[in-house]
Design an enzyme around this catalytic site. Structure first.
Site, PDB file in Angstrom:
ATOM      1  N   ARG A 109       0.831  -1.210   0.000  1.00 36.72           N
ATOM      2  CA  ARG A 109       0.000   0.000   0.000  1.00 36.72           C
ATOM      3  C   ARG A 109       0.868   1.264   0.000  1.00 36.72           C
ATOM      4  NH1 ARG A 109      -1.381   1.840   4.685  1.00 36.72           N
ATOM      5  NH2 ARG A 109      -1.848  -0.164   5.629  1.00 36.72           N
ATOM      6  N   TYR A 153     -18.318  15.093 -14.313  1.00 41.80           N
ATOM      7  CA  TYR A 153     -18.739  13.683 -14.275  1.00 41.80           C
ATOM      8  C   TYR A 153     -19.737  13.485 -13.119  1.00 41.80           C
ATOM      9  CZ  TYR A 153     -18.376   8.782 -12.992  1.00 41.80           C
ATOM     10  OH  TYR A 153     -18.670   7.490 -12.627  1.00 41.80           O
ATOM     11  N   ASP A 196      -9.644  17.999 -13.872  1.00 42.77           N
ATOM     12  CA  ASP A 196      -9.831  16.612 -14.284  1.00 42.77           C
ATOM     13  C   ASP A 196      -9.592  16.580 -15.790  1.00 42.77           C
ATOM     14  OD1 ASP A 196     -10.825  14.185 -15.232  1.00 42.77           O
ATOM     15  OD2 ASP A 196     -12.380  14.062 -13.694  1.00 42.77           O
ATOM     16  N   LYS A 244      -9.894   5.186 -18.474  1.00 42.36           N
ATOM     17  CA  LYS A 244     -10.325   5.606 -19.809  1.00 42.36           C
ATOM     18  C   LYS A 244      -9.160   5.503 -20.809  1.00 42.36           C
ATOM     19  CE  LYS A 244     -14.291   6.604 -17.849  1.00 42.36           C
ATOM     20  NZ  LYS A 244     -14.072   6.434 -16.417  1.00 42.36           N
TER      21      LYS A 244
HETATM   22  C1  LIG Z   1     -14.231  12.860 -16.360  1.00 42.46           C
HETATM   23  C2  LIG Z   1     -14.237  11.710 -15.396  1.00 42.46           C
HETATM   24  N1  LIG Z   1     -13.593  11.840 -14.225  1.00 42.46           N
HETATM   25  C3  LIG Z   1     -13.578  10.839 -13.321  1.00 42.46           C
HETATM   26  C4  LIG Z   1     -14.239   9.651 -13.561  1.00 42.46           C
HETATM   27  C5  LIG Z   1     -14.211   8.572 -12.524  1.00 42.46           C
HETATM   28  O1  LIG Z   1     -13.275   7.604 -12.897  1.00 42.46           O
HETATM   29  P1  LIG Z   1     -13.347   6.069 -12.432  1.00 42.46           P
HETATM   30  O2  LIG Z   1     -14.555   5.478 -13.080  1.00 42.46           O
HETATM   31  O3  LIG Z   1     -12.050   5.506 -12.917  1.00 42.46           O
HETATM   32  O4  LIG Z   1     -13.471   6.085 -10.947  1.00 42.46           O
HETATM   33  C6  LIG Z   1     -14.914   9.476 -14.763  1.00 42.46           C
HETATM   34  C7  LIG Z   1     -15.634   8.216 -15.030  1.00 42.46           C
HETATM   35  O5  LIG Z   1     -16.381   8.085 -15.969  1.00 42.46           O
HETATM   36  C8  LIG Z   1     -14.916  10.536 -15.708  1.00 42.46           C
HETATM   37  O6  LIG Z   1     -15.561  10.431 -16.884  1.00 42.46           O
END
Ligand SMILES: Cc1ncc(COP(=O)(O)O)c(C=O)c1O
Length: 397
Positions: free
Chosen positions: A56, A108, A179, A204
């Site tokens: 960890r 998101y 993000d 992604k």
């Molecule tokens: C722009 C964005 N940020 C964060 C996330 C969250 O990521 P995770 O699904 O890997 O937790 C997503 C998920 O779709 C996303 O589209």
């Protein structure tokens, strides 16, 4: 410390994705790094621990993945997590009761849920802005600690001027968190635009094959890095050794995939713009000339996600059912094309009212364009739209 950049900066990005974990530094010169699955490491003696102690805290495979992400970003520090949400919520752990946060309203759905469900419990005040480009000095309060944004935003592809917001935030003693999931470091480098922290869902584009769940935080700031390292170890939602390996493998083709995906998305956008049954196509810069100019200035491409609205005479359920190749699924950024309906899937945590305000209706489809042949993608989506037109269906009846 989590990780520092190494000496590969002279390589171009599309070389770095392949060579960013140099084989000459791997054990036994293995071209691909080994996966260290051991959860714990022996101490030489009670006074001497080796470079690793416990999985960890740090792990050799994770360290290579973190080095790679930092190198690609041109950043000093990167920290790997078990998901994008784990990365983001670790960043948000830095805020305390009484703090004020400014966020774009269009983000998101999972992040929005965190802000609306968890911040109130922690007595953190969050103001959402429908158009962050209109943010001004008087919107900041003495207790404003951070601005959070996605650009382009999921799923409207709205664009925010990162450099302008970074300056505004810094003028008021706040940090900017971006993000950057939709762009990746290949297309946009928020730290160079003034952001303090960049977060990713590596599930992604970095992973790229819909087979891993991971997230990253990247920063150049030593003080934040020390905090994130402590939180990463204490909260414990770290990326696993296996996912670290899969991430390194997937990232090798990041630029290659995105080049192809962007070529495809351009053709798909053009086809949808003249397609019967499509009311509107959304892409970075489609909202206004101002946003198009910002996108052109701060990113070196539009990425590979588009959204479109269908006209009222399209039966959306039939559209999804009529797709022959493209699948209906959440997530994005993989080699395979995927569609989803944000209003009831990825953005389901939004109250209806708020969804309408960010411009996401039941008739919006988000389209993550993959690397398949563009003619096959266009054929599938257009045939599914045409055969889902209600008046056509009623003619058949
Ligand atoms: C722009 C964005 N940020 C964060 C996330 C969250 O990521 P995770 O699904 O890997 O937790 C997503 C998920 O779709 C996303 O589209």
């Amino acid at each position: 410390m989590g990780c520092t950049n190494h000496d590969d900066q002279k390589l171009q990005f599309d070389s770095l994705v392949v060579q960013g974990v140099p084989a000459r530094k791997n054990e036994y010169g293995s071209i691909m790094p080994p996966i260290f699955l051991s959860s714990t490491y022996r101490f030489e003696d009670i006074d001497n621990q080796g470079p690793y102690e416990y999985v960890r805290t740090q792990n050799p495979t994770r360290q290579k993945a973190e080095n790679l992400i930092a190198t690609l970003e041109g950043a000093k520090f990167a920290f790997g997590f078990s998901s994008g949400m784990a990365a983001l919520t670790t960043v948000f752990e830095a805020f305390n009761p009484g703090d004020h946060i400014i966020s774009s309203a269009n983000i998101y759905g999972g992040t929005y849920r965190y802000f609306t469900d968890f911040f109130p419990k922690k007595k953190i005040d969050c103001d959402f802005y429908y158009d962050l480009n209109q943010l001004k000095a008087s919107d900041f309060k003495p207790n404003t600690k951070a601005v959070f944004l996605e650009s382009p935003a999921n799923p409207t592809l709205r664009v925010v001027d990162i450099a302008r917001i970074a300056k505004l935030a810094h003028d008021h003693g706040a940090i900017l968190i971006v993000d950057n999931t939709f762009m990746t470091s290949y297309l946009q480098k928020p730290l160079q635009l003034g952001a303090d922290v960049v977060a990713y869902s590596a599930t992604k584009y970095y992973g790229g094959h819909a087979d891993l769940c991971a997230g990253f935080i990247v920063t150049d700031r030593q003080d934040l890095a020390e905090q994130f390292q402590d939180y990463q170890n204490t909260l414990g939602a770290t990326i696993s050794p296996f996912d670290s390996y899969t991430l390194i493998r997937g990232t090798k083709t990041l630029s290659l995939r995105l080049d192809r995906q962007m070529e495809n998305v351009k053709a798909v956008t053009e086809a949808l713009q003249t397609q019967e049954g499509v009311a509107k196509v959304y892409f970075p810069g489609s909202f206004s000339e101002e946003e198009a100019a910002i996108q052109a200035k701060q990113a070196r491409g539009n990425g590979a996600v588009l959204s479109f609205e269908v006209t009222p005479d399209v039966d959306l359920k039939a559209f999804f059912n009529n797709l022959q190749m493209i699948d209906l699924a959440v997530s994005l950024g993989g080699v395979e094309s995927l569609v989803c309906r944000p209003a009831t899937m990825t953005h389901e945590p939004y109250p209806r009212n708020d969804l309408e305000k960010i411009g996401v209706g039941d008739n919006m489809v988000r389209f993550s364009v993959g690397i398949e042949n563009k003619n096959d993608i266009i054929h599938d989506v257009t045939q599914a739209l045409t055969s889902s037109l209600k008046r056509r269906a009623s003619k058949v009846v």
